[in-house]
Enzyme design. Structure first.
Site, PDB file in Angstrom:
ATOM      1  N   TRP A 150       0.794  -1.222   0.000  1.00 61.82           N
ATOM      2  CA  TRP A 150       0.000   0.000   0.000  1.00 61.82           C
ATOM      3  C   TRP A 150       0.826   1.272   0.000  1.00 61.82           C
ATOM      4  CZ3 TRP A 150       1.647   2.581   4.197  1.00 61.82           C
ATOM      5  CH2 TRP A 150       2.015   1.854   5.339  1.00 61.82           C
ATOM      6  N   ASN A 151       2.121   1.205   0.327  1.00 62.49           N
ATOM      7  CA  ASN A 151       2.844   2.453   0.563  1.00 62.49           C
ATOM      8  C   ASN A 151       3.206   3.222  -0.701  1.00 62.49           C
ATOM      9  OD1 ASN A 151       4.690   0.378   0.029  1.00 62.49           O
ATOM     10  ND2 ASN A 151       6.320   1.338   1.200  1.00 62.49           N
ATOM     11  N   ARG A 159       6.758  -0.722 -11.366  1.00 66.90           N
ATOM     12  CA  ARG A 159       8.105  -1.295 -11.274  1.00 66.90           C
ATOM     13  C   ARG A 159       8.090  -2.783 -11.594  1.00 66.90           C
ATOM     14  NH1 ARG A 159      11.611   0.100  -6.004  1.00 66.90           N
ATOM     15  NH2 ARG A 159      10.601  -1.697  -5.058  1.00 66.90           N
ATOM     16  N   LYS A 174      -2.053  -8.175  -8.061  1.00 61.76           N
ATOM     17  CA  LYS A 174      -2.898  -8.160  -6.869  1.00 61.76           C
ATOM     18  C   LYS A 174      -2.406  -7.013  -5.995  1.00 61.76           C
ATOM     19  CE  LYS A 174      -2.843  -8.991  -3.065  1.00 61.76           C
ATOM     20  NZ  LYS A 174      -2.929  -7.980  -1.928  1.00 61.76           N
ATOM     21  N   SER A 229       6.063  -7.398   3.452  1.00 63.41           N
ATOM     22  CA  SER A 229       6.781  -7.755   4.673  1.00 63.41           C
ATOM     23  C   SER A 229       7.539  -9.065   4.506  1.00 63.41           C
ATOM     24  CB  SER A 229       5.802  -7.882   5.838  1.00 63.41           C
ATOM     25  OG  SER A 229       5.011  -9.050   5.700  1.00 63.41           O
ATOM     26  N   GLU A 250      10.989  -8.401  -2.730  1.00 63.16           N
ATOM     27  CA  GLU A 250      11.491  -7.161  -2.124  1.00 63.16           C
ATOM     28  C   GLU A 250      10.786  -7.045  -0.790  1.00 63.16           C
ATOM     29  OE1 GLU A 250      11.569  -3.770  -0.582  1.00 63.16           O
ATOM     30  OE2 GLU A 250      10.399  -3.070  -2.298  1.00 63.16           O
ATOM     31  N   LEU A 251      11.539  -7.324   0.290  1.00 63.73           N
ATOM     32  CA  LEU A 251      10.924  -7.504   1.601  1.00 63.73           C
ATOM     33  C   LEU A 251      11.269  -6.354   2.546  1.00 63.73           C
ATOM     34  CD1 LEU A 251      11.582 -11.357   1.832  1.00 63.73           C
ATOM     35  CD2 LEU A 251       9.585 -10.157   0.899  1.00 63.73           C
ATOM     36  N   CYS A 284      10.044   1.196   2.787  1.00 62.51           N
ATOM     37  CA  CYS A 284      11.007   0.178   3.201  1.00 62.51           C
ATOM     38  C   CYS A 284      12.425   0.725   3.164  1.00 62.51           C
ATOM     39  CB  CYS A 284      10.884  -1.061   2.320  1.00 62.51           C
ATOM     40  SG  CYS A 284      11.030  -0.706   0.564  1.00 62.51           S
ATOM     41  N   GLU A 380      10.572  -2.249  12.066  1.00 58.46           N
ATOM     42  CA  GLU A 380      10.460  -1.254  10.999  1.00 58.46           C
ATOM     43  C   GLU A 380       9.360  -0.269  11.398  1.00 58.46           C
ATOM     44  OE1 GLU A 380      10.636  -1.323   6.131  1.00 58.46           O
ATOM     45  OE2 GLU A 380       9.668  -2.986   7.163  1.00 58.46           O
TER      46      GLU A 380
END
Length: 476
Positions: A150-151, A159, A174, A229, A250-251, A284, A380
């Site tokens: 969502w960020n 991307r 999704k 996450s 990409e976590l 992130c 985080e």
């Protein structure tokens, strides 16, 4: 948000309603912006079917033609930046300037990968034994499931979509349930740019776990690209492993920000404000832990506190505000809970701004007296909170900075570029920003080490996540 904005599923080139719908809420006001189609497993698999059926034709499309479609998508998105920016502000909560920056950044992935589509390299050479010719080609990996957070609802979608389409893959996106409207606008941009039916599909759902699990279990899906996450990433990696689906992950991050002895405090704060406050700290890549040399710590904390205190906090629709709302009241409460935990561990709120009462707003703050290893240095934060840890010895600062399971990005500020670069090379992270507050660029390889993920997005590497090398031994 009104009816011109799509709110149905986008499958096989058409808008498809669903019997169930869920509300999308403006976190600044609590207002329901729209009720969006809530897909179940059947709808997810229908999107996979559409992508699978479109794959042969799209993968055979000339790279130059794919490139021109992506270029048109960049042109449309750039021309309609105001509309997309407003959608981001309303459903995500971020400040207008942040959303406008994201829109431009998101569009740039279409332009960058339009150029990469026609430049995929290969290899042609005589074998060492001289018994054959080695030909190395690349082909699209196939139907790709893309899962975004969502960020950055526009940028995380483009991307992934842009390199996939440039490579000749078809996709099912999704998006996060908190911010689906922006993703649907991106799909409409691609539709109008000339993407054929079935090449791009968007499935919005509140039942992400079951829908994505079903798609990954489908033998027609060959690729998973996920941003989110680490905890969810681990689950998806297990599910992808069952069918050997290629993963790009990409976590999470826990970015350290080092201010070395001899640094200019004003410069360090200027860099810190960018590294910490981009997207209101909900990134992130946001600086999460500030390690500041003891000789500079008091001045750095005071100057950073003053800068944060000057930020205007309020709804992103007011373009005079510098910091918008967090994405939800739950996210707001998580951030304020971390501050409370830090105070319980002995930290002090050295300086804080103010935030409106009501809505998902968080006042920016500097925390001092923070000890390395406490909760706020392990979690985080994803918000406008800057914990400061002091150090005397540079080696100790490097040790603390690297003392995390994450390794996405690090920030190093030094009195000279040479000094900062020397320390930057010792950071155990996939990216390092040296004397600057942002590293992300569509032309650069984005990704981390350790628990921060697998693979890279952007740059020359990004398209290769959606390609498989094929070696041909030729009797020539």
């Amino acid at each position: 948000m009104t009816s011109p904005h799509p709110s149905d599923l986008f499958v096989n080139g058409a808008w498809e309603p669903a019997p169930d719908r869920f509300p999308v809420v403006d976190p600044a006001t609590g207002e329901v912006l729209a009720k969006v189609a809530d897909a179940g497993v059947a709808a997810g698999l229908a999107a996979v079917t559409a992508a699978h059926d479109a794959l042969p034709s799209w993968s055979a499309t000339a790279p130059r033609q794919r490139a021109e479609i992506l270029r048109r998508a960049w042109e449309i998105m750039t021309a309609e930046a105001e509309t997309i920016t407003r959608a981001i502000v309303l459903e995500n909560g971020k400040a207008w300037a942040d959303a406008a920056g994201e829109t431009a950044y998101a569009a740039e992935f279409f332009r960058w990968f339009s150029e990469e589509a026609a430049r995929v390299p290969g290899d042609f050479r005589r074998s060492p034994a001289a018994d054959k010719t080695i030909v190395l080609d690349h082909r699209p990996i196939g139907v790709s499931v893309l899962v975004t957070p969502w960020n950055f609802p526009a940028a995380m979608a483009t991307r992934k979509i842009a390199p996939a389409l440039a490579a000749g893959c078809t996709v099912v996106l999704k998006p996060a349930a908190e911010t689906p409207l922006t993703a649907l606008l991106v799909a409409d941009v691609l539709r109008r740019a000339g993407v054929p039916a079935g090449v791009v599909n968007v499935v919005t759902t509140t039942n992400a776990g079951e829908v994505v699990k079903a798609m990954l279990a489908d033998e027609r899906v060959r690729k998973l690209s996920f941003t989110g996450s680490t905890a969810v990433g681990r689950i998806l990696l297990h599910e992808a492993a069952d069918r050997i689906v290629s993963p790009s992950m990409e976590l999470g991050g826990n970015a350290p920000f080092l201010v070395l002895e001899g640094s200019d405090v004003d410069t360090a704060v200027e860099v810190a404000m960018i590294a910490k406050m981009r997207n209101g700290g909900a990134a992130c890549t946001a600086a999460n832990r500030f390690y500041v040399h003891a000789s500079l710590a008091d001045a750095f904390a005071a100057t950073l506190g003053q800068a944060l205190g000057k930020l205007a906090v309020g709804p992103g629709t007011d373009r005079g505000n510098d910091l918008g709302a967090m994405v939800s009241t739950a996210e707001r409460d998580k951030i304020t809970g971390l501050v409370a935990a830090a105070e319980g561990d002995g930290a002090s709120v050295y300086a804080a701004g103010t935030a409106p009462v009501g809505g998902a707003f968080v006042a920016p703050a500097v925390l001092t007296g923070v000890e390395h290893g406490t909760t706020i240095t392990r979690e985080e934060i994803f918000g406008p909170i800057a914990p400061i840890i002091t150090f005397e010895d540079e080696a100790d600062a490097v040790r603390m900075a690297n003392d995390t399971e994450y390794g996405l990005i690090s920030y190093v500020v030094g009195g000279t570029v040479t000094e900062a670069l020397r320390v930057g090379r010792r950071m155990d992270s996939g990216m390092v920003a040296v004397n600057r507050g942002v590293a992300s660029d569509p032309a650069a390889a984005f990704g981390g080490t350790k628990q921060s993920g697998l693979g890279r997005e952007g740059g020359f590497h990004g398209i290769h996540e959606f390609l498989e090398p094929q070696y041909l031994a030729v009797d020539l």
